[in-house]
Design a protein around this motif. Structure first.
Motif: not given
Length: 210
Positions: A132-152
């Motif tokens: 919460w900042q400046d009157g709204g909920f700002a996106l400050i962080g993003y995490d993404q984990f991805s995996m290819q199940r065939n190759s690992g």
């Protein structure tokens, strides 16, 4: 309803409180609420005889946040129907799973995932962190984990929008060896929650990374 004595009081007619998390989000020392509501329309629970689960609940969800009031009860400050999205494909798992929201260190996190039973080897988990900042909920962080199940093959992306830095770590699930690099992002205003849209379609803005 703009004010209610508890999380359940913010549920629209025909909806149920699916999950809630509590913690101070506005710095006043009182525990605020992050809530997920889900529609309960039986007409939106569909059956089919094709691929995937035969019974599919396509009811939408709403993400909401309410701040604790000094005299008691809560005041609604956010309601968003886009970030979580609806489940509409029977071969894809529900994008939102239990314990998908949490509050810590003055911010809240929401986690979404994608896994296909047929048609794709890819799987991913996305975590959004809002403050919460400046009157709204700002996106400050993003995490993404991805995996290819065939190759690992795996890739872990962690973005700090407040500092404009991101790390990308690649590896595979057969080995502990990984490679990590850092990227500096172009400066831009922080996005607030209503600007994000559907979380699994979100474009993180890190060049050279899917």
């Amino acid at each position: 309803m703009e004010r209610a004595p508890s999380a359940a009081g913010f549920a629209p007619a025909g909806w149920m409180l699916e999950e809630q998390a509590a913690g101070d989000l506005d710095g006043d020392g009182r525990a605020d609420l992050v809530m997920v509501f889900r529609g309960q329309d039986p007409a939106l629970v569909v059956t089919h005889d094709g691929l995937g689960e035969p019974r599919l609940d396509t009811n939408p969800r709403i993400l909401a946040v309410a701040f604790a009031e000094p005299a008691g009860g809560y005041r609604l400050v956010l309601q968003d129907a886009a970030l979580i999205g609806r489940r509409v494909d029977p071969v894809l798992t529900d994008p939102y799973e239990a314990q998908g929201i949490s509050v810590a260190r003055g911010s809240f996190r929401l986690q979404l995932g994608r896994f296909a039973s047929v048609g794709s080897w890819g799987a991913e988990r996305r975590t959004f962190t809002f403050r919460w900042q400046d009157g709204g909920f700002a996106l400050i962080g993003y995490d993404q984990f991805s995996m290819q199940r065939n190759s690992g093959a795996t890739q872990e992306l962690s973005v700090n929008y407040s500092t404009g830095r991101a790390s990308i770590e690649t590896g595979d699930n057969e080995s502990t060896a990984t490679k990590k690099r850092w990227v500096t992002l172009s400066q831009r205003p922080l996005q607030v929650l209503p600007q994000i849209g559907y979380g699994l379609d979100f474009r993180h803005g890190v060049p050279g990374v899917d």
